[in-house]
Design a protein around this motif. Sequence first.
Motif, PDB file in Angstrom:
ATOM      1  N   PHE A  37     -12.821   7.109 -10.505  1.00 24.96           N
ATOM      2  CA  PHE A  37     -12.379   6.235  -9.421  1.00 24.96           C
ATOM      3  C   PHE A  37     -13.318   5.036  -9.392  1.00 24.96           C
ATOM      4  O   PHE A  37     -14.538   5.200  -9.407  1.00 24.96           O
ATOM      5  CB  PHE A  37     -12.418   6.977  -8.084  1.00 24.96           C
ATOM      6  N   THR A  38     -12.761   3.838  -9.374  1.00 22.48           N
ATOM      7  CA  THR A  38     -13.580   2.629  -9.483  1.00 22.48           C
ATOM      8  C   THR A  38     -13.207   1.630  -8.399  1.00 22.48           C
ATOM      9  O   THR A  38     -12.025   1.460  -8.081  1.00 22.48           O
ATOM     10  CB  THR A  38     -13.386   1.958 -10.856  1.00 22.48           C
ATOM     11  N   LEU A  39     -14.213   0.987  -7.828  1.00 21.22           N
ATOM     12  CA  LEU A  39     -13.944  -0.072  -6.867  1.00 21.22           C
ATOM     13  C   LEU A  39     -14.565  -1.379  -7.346  1.00 21.22           C
ATOM     14  O   LEU A  39     -15.615  -1.387  -7.991  1.00 21.22           O
ATOM     15  CB  LEU A  39     -14.422   0.296  -5.458  1.00 21.22           C
ATOM     16  N   SER A  67     -10.839  -4.124  -4.410  1.00 22.82           N
ATOM     17  CA  SER A  67      -9.762  -3.460  -5.142  1.00 22.82           C
ATOM     18  C   SER A  67     -10.279  -2.129  -5.667  1.00 22.82           C
ATOM     19  O   SER A  67     -11.489  -1.940  -5.827  1.00 22.82           O
ATOM     20  CB  SER A  67      -9.281  -4.323  -6.315  1.00 22.82           C
ATOM     21  N   VAL A  68      -9.365  -1.202  -5.912  1.00 21.24           N
ATOM     22  CA  VAL A  68      -9.749   0.088  -6.483  1.00 21.24           C
ATOM     23  C   VAL A  68      -8.814   0.422  -7.637  1.00 21.24           C
ATOM     24  O   VAL A  68      -7.681  -0.078  -7.700  1.00 21.24           O
ATOM     25  CB  VAL A  68      -9.704   1.226  -5.434  1.00 21.24           C
ATOM     26  N   THR A  69      -9.288   1.259  -8.544  1.00 20.06           N
ATOM     27  CA  THR A  69      -8.443   1.731  -9.651  1.00 20.06           C
ATOM     28  C   THR A  69      -8.615   3.228  -9.827  1.00 20.06           C
ATOM     29  O   THR A  69      -9.708   3.765  -9.626  1.00 20.06           O
ATOM     30  CB  THR A  69      -8.797   1.033 -10.982  1.00 20.06           C
ATOM     31  N   HIS A  70      -7.543   3.894 -10.174  1.00 12.97           N
ATOM     32  CA  HIS A  70      -7.566   5.282 -10.614  1.00 12.97           C
ATOM     33  C   HIS A  70      -6.221   5.590 -11.253  1.00 12.97           C
ATOM     34  O   HIS A  70      -5.198   4.989 -10.933  1.00 12.97           O
ATOM     35  CB  HIS A  70      -7.862   6.257  -9.467  1.00 12.97           C
ATOM     36  N   LEU A  78     -10.154   2.309   2.318  1.00 11.76           N
ATOM     37  CA  LEU A  78     -11.223   2.543   1.345  1.00 11.76           C
ATOM     38  C   LEU A  78     -12.050   3.765   1.718  1.00 11.76           C
ATOM     39  O   LEU A  78     -12.425   4.562   0.850  1.00 11.76           O
ATOM     40  CB  LEU A  78     -12.120   1.306   1.254  1.00 11.76           C
ATOM     41  N   LEU A 111     -12.574   6.920  -0.705  1.00 11.13           N
ATOM     42  CA  LEU A 111     -13.903   7.362  -1.126  1.00 11.13           C
ATOM     43  C   LEU A 111     -14.097   8.853  -0.862  1.00 11.13           C
ATOM     44  O   LEU A 111     -14.609   9.587  -1.710  1.00 11.13           O
ATOM     45  CB  LEU A 111     -14.985   6.557  -0.392  1.00 11.13           C
TER      46      LEU A 111
END
Length: 269
Positions: A220-222, A232-235, A248, A252
Motif C-alpha cells: 500500500f503506497t501513499l 493519492s494512494v495505490t494498491h 486516508l 491506513l
Amino acid sequence: MDFKVLENLTLWDVVIGIIDLCIVWYVFYLIITVVRGTKAIQLLKGILFILIGKVVSDILNLTTTTSIFNTLLEWGFLVIIILFQPEIRRALEQLGRGSLFRSSNVNKSTERETLVEEMMKSIKYMAKRRIGALIVFEKETGLKDYIETGIPINGKITSELLINIFIPNTPLHDGAMIIQGNEIATAASYLPLSDSPKIQKSLGTRHRAAVGISEITDAFTLVISEETGNVSVTHDGKLYKEVNYEELEVLLNKHWFGYDIVNRGEIDA
C-alpha cells in the motif's frame, strides 16, 4: 499404534493431557512474543534448521552429519545463554512484573492508534506545505529488494522524523520511504515505474513509482504531490487520487494494520 493404551485412559488423564499441552503451547507463545522483533528470532530459525537436519540425517543414517548436529544441540543451550543474555533478562523482568501474562490487545490497539496519528500528522503537515512524499507500506509480499536500494533508517515512526526525511533538497527526500511493521526501514529507495497508459501525463515520477510497486506487490503506497499538495494512494495496481484525510485514516488502518476502524475489528487486509 497401541490402542490398548488409549482404552486405559480415564477422563482425568485426558483432561491432564490437554492442560499439559496448553501449558506447553502457551510457553512457546510467550517465548515467541518476547523474541519477536529481536535478533533472537533468527536464532530460533537456526535451531529449527538444526532439528530438521538432525531428523533427516537420522533417517538417512548419516553418521558424521548426525554427530555434528548432536554436538551443536549439546552445546547450543550454553551458547544461547551467553549470546542472548539481554533478551533472557528482559523476559525474566517481564515475568516478574507480570507483563507477559497481560493481554496485549490493549497495547497493540494503543500502538496502532499512536502510529496512525503520527503518520496522519506528518501527512497533513507536508500536504499543507506541498512537500512531496512517497511512502510504501509493506504487507505480505516482502520488499527486501527495494529496501536494499535505499538508505537504512530502522527508526521509530514519529511525525518529526517523517517530515524531516522529505524536506526538499535534503539527501533522503528523493525516493521512497518503506515502512515495515511499526518501523521506518529505509528512505530514498528506488521503485519500479509503471508503464500503464492509464496514468495521466500530468502525474510525475512519484505517482508512477507508486503504481509500479502496487502492480508487482501487495504493498500500500501513499503519495503527496509537491505541485498540488493532494494525497493519492495505490494498491492492487490502482491509483486513487485526492483522498481526503478521513478516507486516508481508514485506508491506513486497513492496509497497514488490517484493522477496520468503522466496524472496530480485524479484517483481511
